[in-house]
Design a protein around this motif. Structure first.
Motif, PDB file in Angstrom:
ATOM      1  N   GLY A 165      34.268  -8.014  32.572  1.00 53.91           N
ATOM      2  CA  GLY A 165      33.505  -6.918  33.143  1.00 53.91           C
ATOM      3  C   GLY A 165      32.016  -7.193  33.252  1.00 53.91           C
ATOM      4  O   GLY A 165      31.581  -8.342  33.237  1.00 53.91           O
ATOM      5  N   PRO A 166      31.199  -6.124  33.306  1.00 50.03           N
ATOM      6  CA  PRO A 166      31.621  -4.714  33.333  1.00 50.03           C
ATOM      7  C   PRO A 166      32.335  -4.351  34.631  1.00 50.03           C
ATOM      8  O   PRO A 166      32.124  -4.995  35.655  1.00 50.03           O
ATOM      9  CB  PRO A 166      30.315  -3.960  33.161  1.00 50.03           C
ATOM     10  N   LEU A 167      33.154  -3.252  34.578  1.00 58.39           N
ATOM     11  CA  LEU A 167      33.991  -2.877  35.709  1.00 58.39           C
ATOM     12  C   LEU A 167      33.737  -1.422  36.098  1.00 58.39           C
ATOM     13  O   LEU A 167      33.782  -0.535  35.237  1.00 58.39           O
ATOM     14  CB  LEU A 167      35.479  -3.040  35.360  1.00 58.39           C
ATOM     15  N   PRO A 168      33.463  -1.168  37.375  1.00 55.83           N
ATOM     16  CA  PRO A 168      33.369   0.235  37.800  1.00 55.83           C
ATOM     17  C   PRO A 168      34.753   0.900  37.752  1.00 55.83           C
ATOM     18  O   PRO A 168      35.756   0.285  38.088  1.00 55.83           O
ATOM     19  CB  PRO A 168      32.856   0.138  39.237  1.00 55.83           C
ATOM     20  N   THR A 220      37.566  -4.016  39.572  1.00 59.44           N
ATOM     21  CA  THR A 220      37.444  -2.599  39.236  1.00 59.44           C
ATOM     22  C   THR A 220      38.504  -2.229  38.197  1.00 59.44           C
ATOM     23  O   THR A 220      39.403  -3.017  37.900  1.00 59.44           O
ATOM     24  CB  THR A 220      37.626  -1.697  40.474  1.00 59.44           C
ATOM     25  N   GLU A 224      33.466   3.586  28.161  1.00 60.64           N
ATOM     26  CA  GLU A 224      33.084   3.909  29.528  1.00 60.64           C
ATOM     27  C   GLU A 224      31.795   4.723  29.490  1.00 60.64           C
ATOM     28  O   GLU A 224      31.712   5.760  28.833  1.00 60.64           O
ATOM     29  CB  GLU A 224      34.176   4.721  30.234  1.00 60.64           C
ATOM     30  N   GLU A 225      30.773   4.225  30.197  1.00 60.06           N
ATOM     31  CA  GLU A 225      29.508   4.926  30.291  1.00 60.06           C
ATOM     32  C   GLU A 225      29.076   4.975  31.735  1.00 60.06           C
ATOM     33  O   GLU A 225      28.986   3.933  32.405  1.00 60.06           O
ATOM     34  CB  GLU A 225      28.427   4.223  29.453  1.00 60.06           C
ATOM     35  N   GLN A 226      28.848   6.217  32.211  1.00 64.17           N
ATOM     36  CA  GLN A 226      28.385   6.442  33.575  1.00 64.17           C
ATOM     37  C   GLN A 226      29.268   5.721  34.591  1.00 64.17           C
ATOM     38  O   GLN A 226      28.787   5.085  35.533  1.00 64.17           O
ATOM     39  CB  GLN A 226      26.922   6.017  33.729  1.00 64.17           C
ATOM     40  N   GLY A 227      30.592   5.805  34.371  1.00 57.85           N
ATOM     41  CA  GLY A 227      31.542   5.275  35.332  1.00 57.85           C
ATOM     42  C   GLY A 227      31.723   3.779  35.280  1.00 57.85           C
ATOM     43  O   GLY A 227      32.351   3.199  36.176  1.00 57.85           O
ATOM     44  N   VAL A 228      31.192   3.139  34.241  1.00 58.82           N
ATOM     45  CA  VAL A 228      31.321   1.681  34.106  1.00 58.82           C
ATOM     46  C   VAL A 228      32.067   1.379  32.800  1.00 58.82           C
ATOM     47  O   VAL A 228      31.730   1.914  31.733  1.00 58.82           O
ATOM     48  CB  VAL A 228      29.956   0.988  34.114  1.00 58.82           C
ATOM     49  N   ARG A 230      33.490  -1.152  29.815  1.00 53.70           N
ATOM     50  CA  ARG A 230      33.353  -2.404  29.071  1.00 53.70           C
ATOM     51  C   ARG A 230      34.527  -2.496  28.096  1.00 53.70           C
ATOM     52  O   ARG A 230      34.767  -1.584  27.304  1.00 53.70           O
ATOM     53  CB  ARG A 230      32.026  -2.465  28.323  1.00 53.70           C
ATOM     54  N   THR A 277      37.127   3.300  39.353  1.00 52.68           N
ATOM     55  CA  THR A 277      37.189   3.805  40.723  1.00 52.68           C
ATOM     56  C   THR A 277      38.199   4.938  40.942  1.00 52.68           C
ATOM     57  O   THR A 277      38.176   5.570  41.993  1.00 52.68           O
ATOM     58  CB  THR A 277      37.544   2.648  41.673  1.00 52.68           C
TER      59      THR A 277
END
Length: 401
Positions: free
Chosen positions: A68-71, A89, A114-118, A120, A73
Motif C-alpha cells: 500500500g497504501p491503498l485507496p 485499491t 483506514e484513515e481518510q479513505g486510505v 494501510r 474504493t
C-alpha cells in the motif's frame, strides 16, 4: 421355545431380521421434519456458497498490493453486488459478502488501519486468505443427504442452504403403547392405595417413542385379566404398525401378555441374557410386530433403548440404528463374572487421561433415579470381570432421547 437365555446380540439380530422396510412416504416442511427419516437422496441444485465470499469483516485486495497504501474504493456488505476491484485499491468488506473480481485475499480488520479513505495493512498477507470459495460446502450435483438418514437440526439447516423448503420422508410409524398391571395408577388422578404405584412407564416410553418422531397410540392401562389383555392386544394390532407393552411378560400367574400373544399371533423370543431386563418378549399379534418390555422401569428403559429402538428405526427406514460406543476408565470393580450382559448406570466425566465412569450407588431395576442421575450405560459382557482402571464400553444416554 428354549428356556436358555438369549444373548443380547442374538436377540437384536432376530428383531432386525423381522423388521420390514417402510413404504408410506409424505412431504413435510423442514420445520416439521426433525427426527423424520429421509425417503430419497437429496442432491444440491446449487453450489454452497454460490460465489466466493468473505469469511470475516475486513478488506478485500490483491495480495501483491498489500504494501500500500491503498485507496478504499467501495463498501461491500453481505447481499451486495460488488464492482470489480481495480489494481492498487481495496474494498471494505463484511462477513458473507461476495469477494469482488480482481481481489485475491481478505485481510481481517484487526490487521488494518483506514484513515481518510486510505488503507494501510499492518500484517503479512497471503493470497487466498479468509475467502470461502464457491462450492466449498457443496458443489452442484453433490449428494447432500442419503435416504435413510434421520434428520437432525443441522441436517435441516443444510437442506435449507440448498433451497429445499420441504422433503419427502417416510411416514411415522404408529406405535400402540400398553401398560399392564392392576397396581398401576395414572399420575395426577389421585393418591395411591395399598399396593399401588404410579404408571411411570407409560410417559417414559411415550417420550422415547416421540423422540424417534413416531406417533404414539396410547392404549392406557390394561387390567391383569385374560379377556382384557386379549381385547387390548387385538385393538392395538388393528390400529397401529407396532405394539409395545410394559409388564405382564414375566412368569407370574397374573402375567397374561405372553400367552395372549401366542393365541393371537406368535411369540418368537423371550427371556434375554441381560441385566436389567431379562423378561423381554418379541413376536407378532395378528401379523403386527409386538415387543413386550419388562415392567420394572429401568428394565423397561434399557431394553427399549437397546432392542426396541433399533427395531423401530429399521422399520422406519433409518440406516443408523445404534449410538457410537465410547470407552471410559472404570472407577469401580466387578469381581464376579455374570451370566447376563449387564448395563450399569454410570456417570462419565472427563478427567486426566480420559473419560472416567462412576456407577450410581443403587443399580436396582426399580430405581428409575439411577437413569435420571446418570449419563451413560457401562457394558459388562457375559462372563467378564472388571478391575478398577480397566477400560469399559459406554453408551451415552443422551443419544437415546
Amino acid at each position: 421355545m428354549s428356556s436358555t437365555l438369549l444373548a443380547v446380540s442374538d436377540a437384536l439380530a432376530a428383531l432386525l431380521e423381522q423388521a420390514t422396510a417402510p413404504v408410506k412416504t409424505e412431504s413435510r416442511s423442514l420445520l416439521r421434519a426433525r427426527g423424520c427419516v429421509l425417503a430419497e437422496d437429496i442432491r444440491a441444485a446449487i453450489a454452497v456458497p454460490g460465489e466466493d465470499n468473505s469469511a470475516m469483516d475486513g478488506y478485500a485486495l490483491r495480495a501483491a498490493d498489500a504494501a500500500g497504501p491503498l485507496p478504499v474504493t467501495q463498501r461491500i456488505p453481505a447481499g451486495a453486488s460488488p464492482r470489480p476491484l481495480a489494481p492498487g485499491t481495496a474494498a471494505r468488506i463484511f462477513t458473507g459478502a461476495p469477494v469482488p473480481t480482481g481481489a485475491d485475499t481478505v485481510v481481517m480488520q484487526e490487521n488494518c488501519v483506514e484513515e481518510q479513505g486510505v488503507l494501510r495493512v499492518q500484517a503479512a498477507v497471503t493470497a487466498g486468505a479468509n475467502i470461502r470459495r464457491r462450492g466449498q460446502d457443496l458443489a452442484e450435483g453433490d449428494c447432500v443427504l442419503r435416504a435413510g438418514r434421520r434428520l437432525s437440526a443441522a441436517d435441516l439447516g443444510l437442506l435449507a442452504s440448498v433451497g429445499h423448503g420441504e422433503v419427502t420422508v417416510f411416514s411415522p410409524l404408529r406405535v400402540a403403547l400398553l401398560s399392564t398391571g392392576d397396581e398401576l395408577v395414572e399420575p395426577g388422578t389421585g393418591p395411591l392405595g395399598a399396593g399401588q404405584v404410579y404408571n411411570s412407564n407409560r410417559v417414559m416410553l411415550a417420550g422415547l417413542l416421540q423422540a424417534l418422531g413416531l406417533e404414539v397410540v396410547d392404549c392406557g392401562i390394561v387390567a391383569d385379566d385374560v379377556d382384557a389383555t386379549a381385547i387390548a392386544l387385538r385393538w392395538a394390532a388393528t390400529n397401529a404398525d407396532c405394539v409395545i407393552s410394559s409388564g405382564g411378560v414375566s412368569v407370574g400367574e397374573e402375567d397374561h401378555i405372553k400367552e395372549e400373544v401366542r393365541q393371537l399371533g406368535e411369540l418368537l423370543l423371550w427371556r434375554l441374557a441381560i441385566k436389567p431386563g431379562k423378561p423381554l418378549a418379541f413376536g407378532n399379534v395378528l401379523g403386527v410386530p409386538f415387543i413386550g418390555l419388562p415392567g420394572n422401569p429401568v428394565s423397561s428403559y434399557v431394553t427399549f433403548c437397546l432392542l426396541a429402538r433399533p427395531f423401530l428405526l429399521r422399520c422406519q427406514g433409518a440406516t443408523e440404528l445404534a449410538p457410537l460406543p465410547l470407552s471410559a476408565r472404570a472407577a469401580f470393580a466387578v469381581t464376579q463374572a455374570g451370566s447376563r450382559q449387564e448395563y450399569l448406570r454410570v456417570n462419565v466425566q472427563p478427567e486426566a487421561g480420559g473419560l472416567v465412569a462412576r456407577p450410581f450407588a443403587n443399580q436396582s431395576s426399580g430405581v428409575l433415579s439411577s437413569v435420571c442421575q446418570s449419563n451413560a450405560l457401562a457394558v459388562i459382557p457375559v462372563g467378564a470381570t472388571v478391575a478398577e482402571g480397566d477400560q469399559v464400553e459406554i453408551l451415552l444416554l443422551d443419544t437415546f432421547g
